[in-house]
Design a protein around this motif. Structure first.
Motif, PDB file in Angstrom:
ATOM      1  N   GLY A 100      37.143  75.920  67.743  1.00  0.00           N
ATOM      2  CA  GLY A 100      35.982  76.795  67.617  1.00  0.00           C
ATOM      3  C   GLY A 100      34.676  76.026  67.621  1.00  0.00           C
ATOM      4  O   GLY A 100      34.661  74.804  67.601  1.00  0.00           O
ATOM      5  N   VAL A 101      33.583  76.786  67.657  1.00  0.00           N
ATOM      6  CA  VAL A 101      32.269  76.155  67.671  1.00  0.00           C
ATOM      7  C   VAL A 101      31.979  75.520  66.308  1.00  0.00           C
ATOM      8  O   VAL A 101      31.517  74.394  66.216  1.00  0.00           O
ATOM      9  N   THR A 102      32.269  76.275  65.229  1.00  0.00           N
ATOM     10  CA  THR A 102      32.041  75.759  63.878  1.00  0.00           C
ATOM     11  C   THR A 102      33.346  75.245  63.291  1.00  0.00           C
ATOM     12  O   THR A 102      34.313  76.006  63.179  1.00  0.00           O
ATOM     13  N   ALA A 152      28.998  74.067  54.149  1.00  0.00           N
ATOM     14  CA  ALA A 152      27.654  74.464  53.717  1.00  0.00           C
ATOM     15  C   ALA A 152      26.618  74.026  54.747  1.00  0.00           C
ATOM     16  O   ALA A 152      25.612  74.691  54.954  1.00  0.00           O
ATOM     17  N   VAL A 153      26.893  72.909  55.388  1.00  0.00           N
ATOM     18  CA  VAL A 153      25.950  72.368  56.370  1.00  0.00           C
ATOM     19  C   VAL A 153      26.477  72.685  57.768  1.00  0.00           C
ATOM     20  O   VAL A 153      27.671  72.555  58.022  1.00  0.00           O
ATOM     21  N   ASP A 154      25.579  73.105  58.642  1.00  0.00           N
ATOM     22  CA  ASP A 154      25.982  73.330  60.035  1.00  0.00           C
ATOM     23  C   ASP A 154      26.111  71.958  60.708  1.00  0.00           C
ATOM     24  O   ASP A 154      25.124  71.357  61.129  1.00  0.00           O
ATOM     25  N   LEU A 155      27.353  71.490  60.793  1.00  0.00           N
ATOM     26  CA  LEU A 155      27.594  70.123  61.265  1.00  0.00           C
ATOM     27  C   LEU A 155      27.369  69.958  62.764  1.00  0.00           C
ATOM     28  O   LEU A 155      27.280  68.839  63.258  1.00  0.00           O
ATOM     29  N   THR A 156      27.257  71.077  63.466  1.00  0.00           N
ATOM     30  CA  THR A 156      27.050  70.973  64.918  1.00  0.00           C
ATOM     31  C   THR A 156      25.569  70.813  65.265  1.00  0.00           C
ATOM     32  O   THR A 156      25.242  70.490  66.387  1.00  0.00           O
TER      33      THR A 156
END
Lengths: 179, 267
Positions: free
Chosen positions: B194-196, B251-255
């Motif tokens: 997936g994206v996330t 919690a953080v958007d790693l992408t």
């Protein structure tokens, strides 16, 4: 020799460029690999000693830039990519007579197969190290996707390198016309 | 086989043997030297990529700009009002702290860093940041943003550091869940489609019955990560044969990481 040096520089540039190419989310996050396509062209175009130098350089860069040292252990030993590249490039080198006859499709198909084989080799080593192995749909995409992309890129790379070889007066060229 | 080929083959095998025999220290040293040499290329590449991205994202229509402008004006007014209210609160807090002779709470010493490359390989979730040993960074230091935990540092060169993201299978973080006594280990997934990317919180009790939306924080066990850093929120909980497992949304958007902080110690 000039062509060989150009290939060495191109491998370095491609390895750096791969850092900035995002994974393709429509292909289950498959990465784009340009370096193997260049290396496998070199494996077919260069004589054995120069091929070995190119393989060593490409594998060294790949390991130096991607291998991970985590929790006091190396995930995949430094040098394993050189070994993988050497085995695959050795197979490609064996197909040199076909390449000499101008069969561009050999490079195209084999670049895709060998790129996937390289990733499969890494995955097997990593799974062995982590103590579990599984093959999900995503894993197959991560292995097969870059191979498919390499196959798509290969004719373009072949054409560009062929042109470069001619420009640098490299003697070993396909006899027949290109593509 | 010609003599040159044999010599090349022997040298190749010798070089390969040397590299394969490198231990952890040798590998780290070699990697950090290579990174030191290629740092200028990576920084220039990151700069170029940023310029291209900003040109693309700045091409907006007049209507878009007008809408964005009015929305920003509204947000600005709201923030001004909040700020006014908070100024009063701050003054009151300071006065009370002073009155109670309250000790300053221990806070982290942070080194700000910019992400220059991300996800360079298929099998590891990493990013590279433009700070290194020269800035006091060492391996196994936590990396955070204002939203929560990002990961930890692995290979560090003079001015470049590799950060292993919390979404990597190898990044294990001891965690606890808010409002419960549940403790577990958070790990990433080996391969994400997936994206996330999602995180797995393992080794929970079967009776944990965590609800979606509950937050998971670092527990501080293990020594690498300080306690209280937000890891993610529970997406779903399932009971397995031997334990319970929760899936977390990080919690953080790693992408979309751009700026991070490396925790180099406490103030």
């Amino acid at each position: 020799m000039i062509f060989f040096c150009v290939l060495m520089v191109l491998v370095f540039v491609a390895q750096i460029a791969e850092f900035f190419i995002p994974p393709l989310d429509w292909m289950s996050n498959a990465h784009v690999y340009i370096t193997p396509v260049l290396v496998f062209y070199g494996a077919m175009a260069l004589p054995l000693p120069l091929m070995l130098v190119l393989v060593f350089w490409a594998g060294f860069l790949l390991d130096a830039l991607t291998a991970q040292v985590i929790g006091g252990r190396v995930e995949i030993s430094f040098g394993s990519s050189i070994l993988l590249y050497a085995v695959l490039a050795g197979i490609m080198h064996g197909l040199r007579p076909l390449f000499a006859r101008g069969r561009w499709e050999v490079h195209c198909i084999m670049s895709g197969v060998c790129t996937s084989a390289l990733l499969l080799g890494q995955y097997l080593m990593l799974s062995f190290r982590r103590g579990s192995i599984f093959f999900s749909r995503e894993v197959w995409w991560q292995i097969g996707g870059p191979g498919l992309l390499a196959m798509i890129m290969a004719p373009l790379v072949f054409w560009a390198l062929h042109w470069l070889a001619r420009a640098t007066a490299y003697p070993y060229l396909p006899r027949r016309g290109l593509i | 086989m010609s003599r040159t080929s044999i010599v090349a083959l022997v040298l190749f095998v010798a070089g390969l043997g040397y590299l394969l025999s490198l231990g952890v220290g040798g590998t780290r040293k070699l990697q950090s030297s290579v990174y030191q040499y290629i740092a200028p290329f990576l920084s220039s590449g990151a700069g170029l990529q940023k310029q291209i991205t900003s040109v693309r994202s700045n091409l907006k229509s007049l209507d878009d700009l007008q809408a964005e402008n009015s929305s920003l004006r509204l947000e600005n007014r709201s923030l001004k009002a909040t700020n006014q209210a908070l100024l009063g609160v701050e003054h009151e807090v300071n006065r009370l702290r002073h009155a109670l002779n309250y000790r300053e709470r221990a806070v982290f010493k942070l080194v700000p860093a910019e992400v220059i490359t991300r996800d360079s390989s298929t099998w590891w979730r990493t990013v590279t940041v433009n700070r290194g040993k020269q800035d006091g960074i060492d391996s196994d230091m936590p990396v955070v943003t204002d939203e929560g935990l990002v990961g930890k540092t692995t290979t560090v060169s003079a001015n470049i550091t590799i950060v292993l993201l919390v979404s990597d299978e190898n990044c294990r973080v001891a965690a606890n869940v808010e409002g419960t006594r549940e403790q577990g280990i958070v790990t990433g997934e080996r391969v994400t489609g997936g994206v996330t990317p999602l995180l797995n919180l393992n080794f929970l009790s079967k009776q944990a019955n965590l609800q979606p939306g509950q937050k998971a924080y670092t527990s501080g066990v293990g020594g690498v990560f300080p306690p209280g850093l937000l890891l993610g929120t529970v997406k779903e909980f399932r009971v397995r044969e031997l334990d319970g497992q929760a899936q977390l949304t990080p919690a953080v958007d790693l992408t979309k990481l751009e700026d991070v902080f490396v925790v180099v110690g406490r103030k």
